[in-house]
Enzyme design. Structure first.
Site: not given
Ligand code: UDX
Length: 460
Positions: A37, A147, A176, A230, A283, A286, A289
Site C-alpha cells: 500500500v 486498515t 481498495f 472499508k 486468501g 486482507c 483479516k
Molecule cells: C482485496 C480487495 O479486493 C481490495 O479491495 C482490498 O483493498 C484488499 O483486499 P486482494 O486481497 O489483493 O484485494 O485480492 P482480490 O483480488 O480481492 O482476491 C482476494 C481473494 O479472493 C484471492 O484469494 C482470490 O483468489 C479470491 N477470489 C477473488 C475468488 O476466489 N473468487 C473471485 O471471484 C475473486
C-alpha cells in the site's frame, strides 16, 4: 495559544485561505510504511506532482528502494517508481523522525496483520504514533491508509492530543487496492472515501484533485463510518466468494454447471459478475483479516454478524472440501505418490502467499507419505519461507515429470495455457484437479485425463 487562534493557525497552515479548490497545489507528503500500500500510494501521489518522502524502519528495504530495486512484485510499480525517482518527486529514508518533521501531511501505511487470536495486531500503528507524538513540531494532517479496527482513528486522536501540544487532524482514507492491479486501482478508483473533519477532507480533496477532475466519486464522512465502509466492503466481497463456493459444492452433487450459474447470476446488474468465481477459497492479507476483525467487533458490541460467521466458516472449510475432492480423485491413495502443485501465490500477478490456499493444501498433503513438486512463476521464494521441505521447481514441465496427480491452485496465465498433450507424455498418470476452473474440460476428456474441478464446470 488559545484554541481559536490554534484553529485559525491550522486552517492557515493547511489550506491557503485564497486557495482555489480547482487549483492543484503540490504538497510535501510523508508516507510511513513501504509495503504494497505505501509504495503504490507513494509513486501514484508522486505521479500527481506531489513531493513524496517514503519512510520505513526497515533500512535494508530503504537501501534497495534508493537503488530503484523494489522488494515486492506489483505490475507497473517499477516504471512509476523510476519516473518518480528521475523527476526527483520521491525519496526514501529510514529516518522516521525527520520524515515526520519535514512534512505537513503524513500518510500511514504500516502493516496491521491478523494475530493468532484473529485480532488485528496494532503494534506497528502504536509504535508509529509514539514516534509521531515525539516529533510533531507543528499542526499536521495524519491520514490513515492502513486498515485499522473501527474507532481506532478517533482513539488515536485522543491519545495524540494528550501527548502533543500541536492540534493534529487524523483522517481515514481506506485503500481498495487489489494486489496485481494496485496501480490501476489507485489511478482509476471506483470511489474515494474520505473520513475526518471538514478541514481534513478539504486537504485530501486537494491532494486527490487529479482523480476528482476525472469525476471519481468522493464520499466524505466521519472516521468511524469510513473505517466501517472499508470492513463492510471487504467482508461483502468475501461473502460473494463464500456464497459461490457453497453454490459450487451444491453443483458438484446436483450436476449443475457452477460457472454458468455464476454467469446467469452476474448478468443481473444488482448482483454484478465480479467475485463470483468458485475456487479453493479466498486468501491474501486482507479478506481473512478484515472479515475476522469485523466479526470480532460485532461480537464485542453483542451484535454478532451471523452471515459473516458463515462466510468465514465456509472459507475455513473450503480447503478441507477441496482436499477431500482430490483424495477421491486419487482413489484415496497417496502412498508413495508424487503430486505436482501448480500455483502457490494466493492469486495471480502477485508474489504474495499470505493465507494462500496452497499453504493448507500442501500441509494436508504432507500428512501422507507422498512427494510434492511445487511451481509458481514468482512466489516460490516467499512460499519457501513458509514451507521448506518440498521440491520447488521453476518450470511446469519438470514439476509434472513422472507425477501421479496435478493440482492447479492459482490461475496464472501460463498455467491456464499448459500444454495438456505434452504433459500426458511426461506424467506417470494423467490426473488433474483444477481448483480454479481454467482448463478445457473437453480437451481433458479427449486426452484421457482423469480430472475434476469446482462445481462441475464445463470449461471450453
Ligand atoms: C482485496 C480487495 O479486493 C481490495 O479491495 C482490498 O483493498 C484488499 O483486499 P486482494 O486481497 O489483493 O484485494 O485480492 P482480490 O483480488 O480481492 O482476491 C482476494 C481473494 O479472493 C484471492 O484469494 C482470490 O483468489 C479470491 N477470489 C477473488 C475468488 O476466489 N473468487 C473471485 O471471484 C475473486
Amino acid at each position: 495559544m488559545s484554541y481559536i487562534i490554534k484553529i485559525v493557525f491550522i486552517t492557515a497552515t493547511f489550506i491557503n485561505i485564497n486557495s482555489n479548490p480547482e487549483q492543484f497545489e503540490p504538497r510535501k507528503i510523508t508516507i510511513l510504511g513501504t509495503g504494497y500500500v505505501g509504495l503504490v500510494t507513494g509513486v501514484c501521489l508522486a505521479s500527481f506532482g506531489h513531493e513524496i518522502i517514503c519512510a520505513d524502519i526497515d533500512s535494508n528495504k530503504i537501501g534497495l528502494l534508493q537503488k530503484n530495486i523494489i522488494p515486492i512484485y506489483e505490475p507497473g510499480l517499477a516504471k512509476l517508481l523510476e519516473t518518480a525517482i528521475n523527476s526527483k518527486k520521491i525519496s526514501f529514508t529510514d529516518n522516521i523522525e525527520t520524515s515526520i518533521q519535514n512534512s505537513d501531511i503524513i500518510f500511514i501505511a504500516v502493516g496491521t496483520p491478523m494475530n493468532k487470536a484473529g485480532k488485528t495486531d496494532l503494534t506497528a500503528i502504536e509504535e508509529t504514533f509514539e514516534i509521531i507524538s515525539e516529533n510533531l513540531n507543528k499542526p499536521k494532517l495524519i491520514c490513515m491508509k492502513s486498515t485499522v479496527p473501527i474507532g481506532t482513528c478517533k482513539m488515536l486522536k485522543k491519545v495524540l492530543k494528550r501527548k502533543n501540544e500541536h492540534l493534529t487532524e487524523i483522517a481515514f482514507n481506506p485503500e481498495f487496492l487489489k494486489e496485481g492491479s494496485a496501480i490501476s486501482d489507485f489511478l482509476e478508483p471506483d470511489r474515494l472515501v474520505l473520513g475526518g473533519s471538514n478541514r481534513s477532507i478539504e486537504i485530501l480533496k486537494k491532494i486527490y484533485l487529479p482523480l476528482i477532475k476525472k469525476n471519481v466519486p468522493v464520499l466524505s464522512t466521519d472516521t468511524i463510518t469510513a473505517e466501517t465502509i472499508k470492513y463492510a466492503s471487504n467482508s461483502f466481497l468475501a461473502t460473494k466468494i463464500s456464497y459461490i463456493n457453497e453454490i459450487a459444492r451444491l453443483c458438484d452433487v446436483i450436476g449443475a454447471d457452477c460457472n454458468v450459474v455464476a454467469q446467469g447470476m452476474g448478468l443481473d446488474k444488482r448482483i454484478g459478475d465480479k467475485f463470483l468465481k468458485a475456487g479453493p477459497g479466498y486468501g491474501g492479507s486482507c479478506f481473512p483479516k478484515d472479515s475476522q476483525e469485523l466479526l470480532y467487533i460485532s461480537r464485542y458490541h453483542n451484535k454478532p454478524l451471523k452471515i459473516l460467521e458463515a462466510v468465514i466458516d465456509t472459507n475455513n472449510s473450503q480447503c478441507q472440501y477441496i482436499f477431500e475432492k482430490f483424495l477421491k480423485l486419487m482413489d484415496n491413495n497417496l502412498e508413495n505418490k508424487t503430486i505436482a502443485i501448480l500455483g502457490l501465490s494466493f492469486k495471480p500477478n502477485t508474489d504474495d502467499v499470505r493465507y494462500s490456499p496452497a499453504i493448507d493444501f500442501i500441509h494436508n498433503l504432507q500428512k501422507y507419505n507422498c512427494k510434492i513438486n511445487a511451481y509458481d512463476p514468482i512466489a516460490i521464494e516467499n512460499m519457501r519461507k513458509e514451507i521448506h521441505d518440498i521440491n520447488y521447481i521453476d518450470n511446469i514441465e519438470d514439476t509434472c515429470k513422472n507425477v501421479d496427480g496435478i493440482v492447479i491452485l492459482t490461475e496464472w496465465q501460463n498455467i491456464k495455457d499448459i500444454n495438456l498433450e505434452r504433459l500426458v507424455d511426461l506424467v506417470n498418470k494423467p490426473v488433474l484437479f483444477d481448483t480454479r476452473n481454467i482448463i478445457n474440460t473437453d480437451l481433458l476428456k479427449k486426452l484421457g485425463y482423469k480430472y475434476t474441478n469446482i462445481g462441475n464446470a464445463k470449461i471450453n
